[in-house]
Design a protein around this motif. Structure first.
Motif, PDB file in Angstrom:
ATOM      1  N   GLU A  20       0.848  -1.208   0.000  1.00 31.86           N
ATOM      2  CA  GLU A  20       0.000   0.000   0.000  1.00 31.86           C
ATOM      3  C   GLU A  20       0.878   1.251   0.000  1.00 31.86           C
ATOM      4  OE1 GLU A  20      -3.698  -0.686  -0.557  1.00 31.86           O
ATOM      5  OE2 GLU A  20      -3.490   1.113   0.697  1.00 31.86           O
ATOM      6  N   GLY A  23       2.275   2.113  -3.105  1.00 31.45           N
ATOM      7  CA  GLY A  23       1.263   2.626  -4.032  1.00 31.45           C
ATOM      8  C   GLY A  23       0.960   1.667  -5.172  1.00 31.45           C
ATOM      9  N   TYR A  24       1.373   0.412  -5.042  1.00 33.73           N
ATOM     10  CA  TYR A  24       1.027  -0.547  -6.098  1.00 33.73           C
ATOM     11  C   TYR A  24      -0.448  -0.883  -5.944  1.00 33.73           C
ATOM     12  CZ  TYR A  24       6.080  -1.471  -6.267  1.00 33.73           C
ATOM     13  OH  TYR A  24       7.433  -1.358  -6.359  1.00 33.73           O
ATOM     14  N   GLU A  25      -1.174  -0.760  -7.026  1.00 36.78           N
ATOM     15  CA  GLU A  25      -2.610  -0.928  -6.910  1.00 36.78           C
ATOM     16  C   GLU A  25      -3.065  -2.370  -7.125  1.00 36.78           C
ATOM     17  OE1 GLU A  25      -4.899   1.768  -9.298  1.00 36.78           O
ATOM     18  OE2 GLU A  25      -6.026   2.162  -7.466  1.00 36.78           O
ATOM     19  N   ASN A 250       1.833   4.835 -12.719  1.00 35.17           N
ATOM     20  CA  ASN A 250       1.814   3.421 -12.354  1.00 35.17           C
ATOM     21  C   ASN A 250       1.384   3.155 -10.917  1.00 35.17           C
ATOM     22  OD1 ASN A 250       2.532   2.800 -14.901  1.00 35.17           O
ATOM     23  ND2 ASN A 250       4.619   2.125 -14.439  1.00 35.17           N
ATOM     24  N   THR A 251       1.461   4.165 -10.069  1.00 33.73           N
ATOM     25  CA  THR A 251       1.084   3.927  -8.673  1.00 33.73           C
ATOM     26  C   THR A 251       0.122   5.004  -8.165  1.00 33.73           C
ATOM     27  OG1 THR A 251       2.901   5.225  -7.765  1.00 33.73           O
ATOM     28  CG2 THR A 251       3.344   2.890  -8.159  1.00 33.73           C
ATOM     29  N   LYS A 252      -0.632   4.599  -7.126  1.00 37.50           N
ATOM     30  CA  LYS A 252      -1.580   5.536  -6.510  1.00 37.50           C
ATOM     31  C   LYS A 252      -0.832   6.736  -5.946  1.00 37.50           C
ATOM     32  CE  LYS A 252      -3.313   2.029  -4.027  1.00 37.50           C
ATOM     33  NZ  LYS A 252      -4.072   1.320  -3.002  1.00 37.50           N
ATOM     34  N   LYS A 253       0.323   6.413  -5.366  1.00 38.70           N
ATOM     35  CA  LYS A 253       1.125   7.450  -4.728  1.00 38.70           C
ATOM     36  C   LYS A 253       1.516   8.516  -5.749  1.00 38.70           C
ATOM     37  CE  LYS A 253       4.963   7.150  -1.567  1.00 38.70           C
ATOM     38  NZ  LYS A 253       5.962   6.210  -1.081  1.00 38.70           N
ATOM     39  N   GLN A 254       1.964   8.045  -6.913  1.00 37.04           N
ATOM     40  CA  GLN A 254       2.366   8.971  -7.967  1.00 37.04           C
ATOM     41  C   GLN A 254       1.172   9.791  -8.449  1.00 37.04           C
ATOM     42  OE1 GLN A 254       5.776   9.400  -9.420  1.00 37.04           O
ATOM     43  NE2 GLN A 254       4.502  11.210  -9.729  1.00 37.04           N
ATOM     44  N   HIS A 273      -8.177   6.911  -8.538  1.00 36.45           N
ATOM     45  CA  HIS A 273      -7.531   5.613  -8.273  1.00 36.45           C
ATOM     46  C   HIS A 273      -8.385   4.748  -7.375  1.00 36.45           C
ATOM     47  CE1 HIS A 273      -6.344   7.132  -4.433  1.00 36.45           C
ATOM     48  NE2 HIS A 273      -5.499   8.013  -4.931  1.00 36.45           N
ATOM     49  N   THR A 299      -4.616   5.738 -12.367  1.00 39.06           N
ATOM     50  CA  THR A 299      -3.898   4.466 -12.517  1.00 39.06           C
ATOM     51  C   THR A 299      -4.671   3.632 -13.541  1.00 39.06           C
ATOM     52  OG1 THR A 299      -5.218   3.517 -10.743  1.00 39.06           O
ATOM     53  CG2 THR A 299      -3.073   4.404 -10.134  1.00 39.06           C
TER      54      THR A 299
END
Ligand code: AMP
Length: 431
Positions: A20, A23-25, A250-254, A273, A299
């Motif tokens: 999490e 940030g990998y979804e 690619n990630t939620k964080k990004q 996302h 994403t």
């Protein structure tokens, strides 16, 4: 298989939290396919290139399966270069953020004494180049009796670099009941010989190259260093006067970071996302449809269900994990009757990925230079001529033709009238 979630992989709470944070979804295809087999204890051959998420594909189960209370090396990961060893060790550290896993990269060119000290203190996962790992085995500073898993990362590269002998010596010495995981971008004969000799009933996993239809979209890529991506994105939106775009990360964080930065710069953006509730998603989507939001940052997972017409440009802020997502992403753009535009940002290793996407899909992705501010007028003029052509093609210009005819009667040349109109329009855009 591909839409498996991380929750469905039944990982520990600590691992889930670390994922999490990263940030990998959702798992990448190679992760969704290999993690269940590795967790079952099976030997796995993974055919996957860099950029597909292969590190986490073996890293997640490796961390999950070892016992941090046993102070022994339980996993050995062999990599072709010190850079890769460092990268892998770094990613594993992030994945084991909430666990007590001790990870040590070992490679040549670093004082061996320091590595020996670290090994003596106790390490669970060693990530190293075959030569240096072999050194430690010979010196008996790396004990193998607790090793339960060996991973050969980028096996084809290691063989190309002449590490075959070292790899075999290492595999001959680790306990026989260990699990052996091999990842390689290609599967030439020497790799197959290695798997035959050292793996037991291995499960082959690979990202299949489905036949994909490339949508009618003009595709370009820009070579952009990571830290300049936001700047370039803003510049392209300004220059092309983009009123409706979808930006993929690619990630939620990004997604969250980029949304915040763009918003603070005054762009009409919002994020989409998997963490958003359905109600929030609906709200974002309707603002996007109404044009209150011009740029949607999303994403892959979140963008899957959306249905918006007239998206002018799709930006691949991060290069997608595989060609299938690339095709899905760029298929989102397209304006009435005409294909849209896709801009992909690529840096360093991403260029190889662009080549691979082109090869497997037949897509034509043309390299473009990042436009400088002085290119702005040229680009706008080019866009204007396209609009002029489209407008002529669409017809219904009777009233306007009449106005132009009036000017012609006053003895103005048609070329001057045209040029003056261009000048006025371009000056208006600049305001
Ligand atoms: P690799 O193929 O291991 O070199 O990974 C390529 C990049 O993908 C790395 O920057 C990873 O942090 C990232 N990554 C790995 N798994 C995922 C995932 N499930 N979702 C998004 N990004 C990922």
């Amino acid at each position: 298989m591909e839409s498996l979630t991380f929750k469905e992989l039944c990982l520990s709470k600590d691992m889930y939290k670390a994922i999490e944070d990263l940030g990998y979804e959702e798992p990448t295809p190679i992760q969704a396919q290999s993690i269940p087999f590795i967790l079952e204890g099976r030997d796995v051959i993974g055919q996957a290139q860099t950029g597909t998420g292969k590190t986490a594909a073996f890293g997640i189960p490796a961390i999950e399966m070892l016992n941090p209370d046993i102070n022994k090396v339980q996993v050995i990961i062999l990599c072709p270069t010190r850079e890769l060893a460092n990268q892998v060790a770094e990613e594993l550290s992030k994945l084991s953020k909430y666990q007590k896993t001790k990870i040590l990269p070992i490679y040549g060119g670093r004082p061996i004494e320091r590595q020996i000290k670290a090994l003596r203190r106790g390490v669970h996962i060693v990530v190293g180049t075959p030569g240096r790992v072999m050194d430690h085995i010979e010196r008996k500073t790396l004990r193998l009796d607790g090793v339960e898993m060996v991973v050969l990362d980028e096996a084809d590269e290691m063989l190309d670099m002449g590490f075959r002998e070292d790899i075999e010596l290492i595999l001959d010495q680790v306990p026989e009941n260990r699990q052996t995981i091999l990842f390689s971008a290609t599967m030439p004969k020497p790799i197959l010989r290695l798997t035959k000799r050292y793996q037991r009933n291995p499960q082959m996993v690979k990202t299949v190259h489905k036949k994909l239809t490339v949508p009618l979209v003009e595709q370009f890529y820009f070579e952009v260093k990571s830290h300049l991506k936001t700047e370039v994105l803003c510049r392209l939106i300004d220059i092309y006067n983009v009123k409706s775009s979808l930006v993929f990360c690619n990630t939620k964080k990004q997604v969250d970071q980029l949304t915040e930065t763009m918003r603070s710069r005054g762009y009409l953006v919002d994020a989409l996302h998997g963490d958003l509730k359905q109600r929030q998603r609906d709200k974002v989507m309707s603002s996007f449809r109404d044009g209150d939001i011009e740029t949607l940052i999303a994403t892959d997972v979140a963008a899957r269900g959306i249905d918006v017409e007239n998206i002018e440009v799709v930006f691949n802020y991060d290069i997608p994990q595989d060609e299938e997502s690339y095709i899905h992403r760029i298929g989102r753009t397209g304006r009435a009757g005409r294909g849209g535009t896709a801009f992909t940002f690529a840096s360093g290793k991403d260029i190889r990925k662009i080549k691979s996407i082109q090869k497997h899909t037949g897509a034509k992705i043309i390299r473009k230079n990042i436009p400088s501010q002085s290119d702005v007028e040229d680009i706008r003029a080019e866009m204007l001529s396209q609009r002029v052509k489209d407008t002529i093609d669409a017809g219904h210009m009777g009233k306007y033709i009449h106005w132009v005819e009036n000017l012609l009667e006053e003895d103005y040349a048609s070329v001057d009238i045209g040029a003056a109109l261009v000048k006025i329009v371009l000056a208006d855009v600049k305001k």
